[in-house]
Design a protein around this motif. Structure first.
Motif, PDB file in Angstrom:
ATOM      1  N   ASP A  35       0.805  -1.219   0.000  1.00  0.00           N
ATOM      2  CA  ASP A  35       0.000   0.000   0.000  1.00  0.00           C
ATOM      3  C   ASP A  35       0.840   1.272   0.000  1.00  0.00           C
ATOM      4  O   ASP A  35       0.397   2.303  -0.502  1.00  0.00           O
ATOM      5  N   LYS A  36       2.032   1.223   0.573  1.00  0.00           N
ATOM      6  CA  LYS A  36       2.783   2.450   0.841  1.00  0.00           C
ATOM      7  C   LYS A  36       4.014   2.683  -0.024  1.00  0.00           C
ATOM      8  O   LYS A  36       4.334   3.824  -0.336  1.00  0.00           O
ATOM      9  N   LEU A  37       4.727   1.624  -0.387  1.00  0.00           N
ATOM     10  CA  LEU A  37       6.043   1.807  -0.970  1.00  0.00           C
ATOM     11  C   LEU A  37       6.043   2.685  -2.219  1.00  0.00           C
ATOM     12  O   LEU A  37       6.883   3.569  -2.362  1.00  0.00           O
ATOM     13  N   LEU A  38       5.119   2.483  -3.113  1.00  0.00           N
ATOM     14  CA  LEU A  38       5.101   3.248  -4.360  1.00  0.00           C
ATOM     15  C   LEU A  38       4.676   4.702  -4.160  1.00  0.00           C
ATOM     16  O   LEU A  38       4.752   5.504  -5.098  1.00  0.00           O
ATOM     17  N   HIS A  39       4.264   5.053  -2.945  1.00  0.00           N
ATOM     18  CA  HIS A  39       3.836   6.424  -2.650  1.00  0.00           C
ATOM     19  C   HIS A  39       4.816   7.178  -1.755  1.00  0.00           C
ATOM     20  O   HIS A  39       4.619   8.357  -1.494  1.00  0.00           O
ATOM     21  N   GLU A  40       5.871   6.495  -1.314  1.00  0.00           N
ATOM     22  CA  GLU A  40       6.862   7.139  -0.451  1.00  0.00           C
ATOM     23  C   GLU A  40       7.633   8.194  -1.248  1.00  0.00           C
ATOM     24  O   GLU A  40       7.806   8.065  -2.459  1.00  0.00           O
ATOM     25  N   LYS A  41       8.123   9.204  -0.535  1.00  0.00           N
ATOM     26  CA  LYS A  41       8.970  10.217  -1.168  1.00  0.00           C
ATOM     27  C   LYS A  41      10.445   9.931  -0.888  1.00  0.00           C
ATOM     28  O   LYS A  41      11.299  10.213  -1.714  1.00  0.00           O
ATOM     29  N   MET A  42      10.729   9.387   0.296  1.00  0.00           N
ATOM     30  CA  MET A  42      12.094   9.033   0.656  1.00  0.00           C
ATOM     31  C   MET A  42      12.065   7.710   1.407  1.00  0.00           C
ATOM     32  O   MET A  42      11.220   7.505   2.281  1.00  0.00           O
ATOM     33  N   LEU A  43      12.997   6.839   1.058  1.00  0.00           N
ATOM     34  CA  LEU A  43      13.041   5.514   1.670  1.00  0.00           C
ATOM     35  C   LEU A  43      14.496   5.091   1.796  1.00  0.00           C
ATOM     36  O   LEU A  43      15.263   5.215   0.839  1.00  0.00           O
ATOM     37  N   ILE A  44      14.866   4.609   2.971  1.00  0.00           N
ATOM     38  CA  ILE A  44      16.183   4.032   3.179  1.00  0.00           C
ATOM     39  C   ILE A  44      15.962   2.594   3.623  1.00  0.00           C
ATOM     40  O   ILE A  44      15.271   2.345   4.607  1.00  0.00           O
ATOM     41  N   VAL A  45      16.527   1.663   2.875  1.00  0.00           N
ATOM     42  CA  VAL A  45      16.389   0.237   3.164  1.00  0.00           C
ATOM     43  C   VAL A  45      17.725  -0.275   3.669  1.00  0.00           C
ATOM     44  O   VAL A  45      18.760  -0.046   3.043  1.00  0.00           O
ATOM     45  N   ILE A  46      17.691  -0.966   4.795  1.00  0.00           N
ATOM     46  CA  ILE A  46      18.881  -1.637   5.324  1.00  0.00           C
ATOM     47  C   ILE A  46      18.543  -3.116   5.359  1.00  0.00           C
ATOM     48  O   ILE A  46      17.579  -3.523   6.012  1.00  0.00           O
ATOM     49  N   THR A  47      19.306  -3.918   4.635  1.00  0.00           N
ATOM     50  CA  THR A  47      18.954  -5.328   4.479  1.00  0.00           C
ATOM     51  C   THR A  47      20.187  -6.219   4.497  1.00  0.00           C
ATOM     52  O   THR A  47      21.284  -5.796   4.167  1.00  0.00           O
ATOM     53  N   SER A  48      19.977  -7.455   4.856  1.00  0.00           N
ATOM     54  CA  SER A  48      21.027  -8.475   4.875  1.00  0.00           C
ATOM     55  C   SER A  48      20.725  -9.537   3.822  1.00  0.00           C
ATOM     56  O   SER A  48      19.613  -9.626   3.325  1.00  0.00           O
ATOM     57  N   THR A  49      21.744 -10.324   3.519  1.00  0.00           N
ATOM     58  CA  THR A  49      21.607 -11.439   2.585  1.00  0.00           C
ATOM     59  C   THR A  49      22.063 -12.702   3.302  1.00  0.00           C
ATOM     60  O   THR A  49      23.035 -12.674   4.047  1.00  0.00           O
ATOM     61  N   TYR A  50      21.379 -13.802   3.071  1.00  0.00           N
ATOM     62  CA  TYR A  50      21.745 -15.075   3.684  1.00  0.00           C
ATOM     63  C   TYR A  50      21.991 -16.141   2.643  1.00  0.00           C
ATOM     64  O   TYR A  50      21.498 -16.045   1.513  1.00  0.00           O
ATOM     65  N   GLY A  51      22.727 -17.172   3.053  1.00  0.00           N
ATOM     66  CA  GLY A  51      22.919 -18.358   2.223  1.00  0.00           C
ATOM     67  C   GLY A  51      23.460 -18.042   0.839  1.00  0.00           C
ATOM     68  O   GLY A  51      24.465 -17.372   0.685  1.00  0.00           O
ATOM     69  N   ASP A  52      22.756 -18.515  -0.158  1.00  0.00           N
ATOM     70  CA  ASP A  52      23.177 -18.345  -1.546  1.00  0.00           C
ATOM     71  C   ASP A  52      22.526 -17.129  -2.182  1.00  0.00           C
ATOM     72  O   ASP A  52      22.017 -17.185  -3.306  1.00  0.00           O
ATOM     73  N   GLY A  53      22.504 -16.021  -1.448  1.00  0.00           N
ATOM     74  CA  GLY A  53      21.962 -14.792  -1.992  1.00  0.00           C
ATOM     75  C   GLY A  53      20.500 -14.551  -1.681  1.00  0.00           C
ATOM     76  O   GLY A  53      19.882 -13.668  -2.261  1.00  0.00           O
ATOM     77  N   GLU A  54      19.945 -15.325  -0.757  1.00  0.00           N
ATOM     78  CA  GLU A  54      18.532 -15.167  -0.416  1.00  0.00           C
ATOM     79  C   GLU A  54      18.326 -13.998   0.538  1.00  0.00           C
ATOM     80  O   GLU A  54      19.193 -13.676   1.335  1.00  0.00           O
ATOM     81  N   PRO A  55      17.138 -13.391   0.464  1.00  0.00           N
ATOM     82  CA  PRO A  55      16.797 -12.364   1.451  1.00  0.00           C
ATOM     83  C   PRO A  55      16.536 -13.022   2.806  1.00  0.00           C
ATOM     84  O   PRO A  55      16.348 -14.238   2.888  1.00  0.00           O
ATOM     85  N   THR A  56      16.497 -12.221   3.837  1.00  0.00           N
ATOM     86  CA  THR A  56      16.118 -12.746   5.149  1.00  0.00           C
ATOM     87  C   THR A  56      14.678 -13.241   5.072  1.00  0.00           C
ATOM     88  O   THR A  56      13.924 -12.857   4.166  1.00  0.00           O
ATOM     89  N   ASP A  57      14.285 -14.066   6.016  1.00  0.00           N
ATOM     90  CA  ASP A  57      12.909 -14.578   6.028  1.00  0.00           C
ATOM     91  C   ASP A  57      11.898 -13.439   6.032  1.00  0.00           C
ATOM     92  O   ASP A  57      10.882 -13.497   5.351  1.00  0.00           O
ATOM     93  N   SER A  58      12.193 -12.385   6.781  1.00  0.00           N
ATOM     94  CA  SER A  58      11.241 -11.277   6.885  1.00  0.00           C
ATOM     95  C   SER A  58      11.149 -10.462   5.593  1.00  0.00           C
ATOM     96  O   SER A  58      10.163  -9.767   5.374  1.00  0.00           O
ATOM     97  N   ALA A  59      12.150 -10.546   4.724  1.00  0.00           N
ATOM     98  CA  ALA A  59      12.140  -9.765   3.483  1.00  0.00           C
ATOM     99  C   ALA A  59      11.716 -10.577   2.256  1.00  0.00           C
ATOM    100  O   ALA A  59      11.590 -10.019   1.167  1.00  0.00           O
TER     101      ALA A  59
END
Length: 114
Positions: A35-59
């Motif tokens: 609902d929100k991401l495409l309407h944001e004006k500024m966004l900073i994402v901090i994310t990790s990578t696991y295993g063979d390039g997979e996102p975290t479970d929450s992402a």
């Protein structure tokens, strides 16, 4: 680790800009990105990578949504968005910061500006 960096970033931004704009730290599990991401004006994402390039479970759900949206993108869906992505990882891994790199490409395909 990503949460710790996010807390420091929010604190530093608050101190540096002294309330000139609102900062909000949200765990991806609690963020209503559909609902929100495409309407944001500024966004900073901090994310990790696991295993063979997979996102975290929450992402994982965000990744799937971004994959679908960016595949159909015409480059204007998020043209008002200015963003930064901080990918956390270890350079010794083959898929170093793959999650952050993917999010960056997807937001750019949707029209976001780095």
């Amino acid at each position: 680790t990503a949460e710790r960096f996010a807390r420091v970033l929010v604190s530093e931004m608050g101190a540096r800009y002294q309330g000139n704009f609102h900062t909000n730290m949200v765990d991806i599990e609690d963020y209503e990105y559909k609902d929100k991401l495409l309407h944001e004006k500024m966004l900073i994402v901090i994310t990790s990578t696991y295993g063979d390039g997979e996102p975290t479970d929450s992402a994982t759900a965000l990744h799937e949504w971004l994959k679908e949206r960016s595949a159909e993108a015409n480059g204007t869906e998020a043209e008002q968005l200015h963003y930064a992505v901080f990918g956390l990882g270890n350079r010794t891994y083959e898929h170093f910061c793959a999650s952050g790199k993917f999010i960056d490409r997807a937001l750019n395909a949707l029209g976001g500006k780095r």
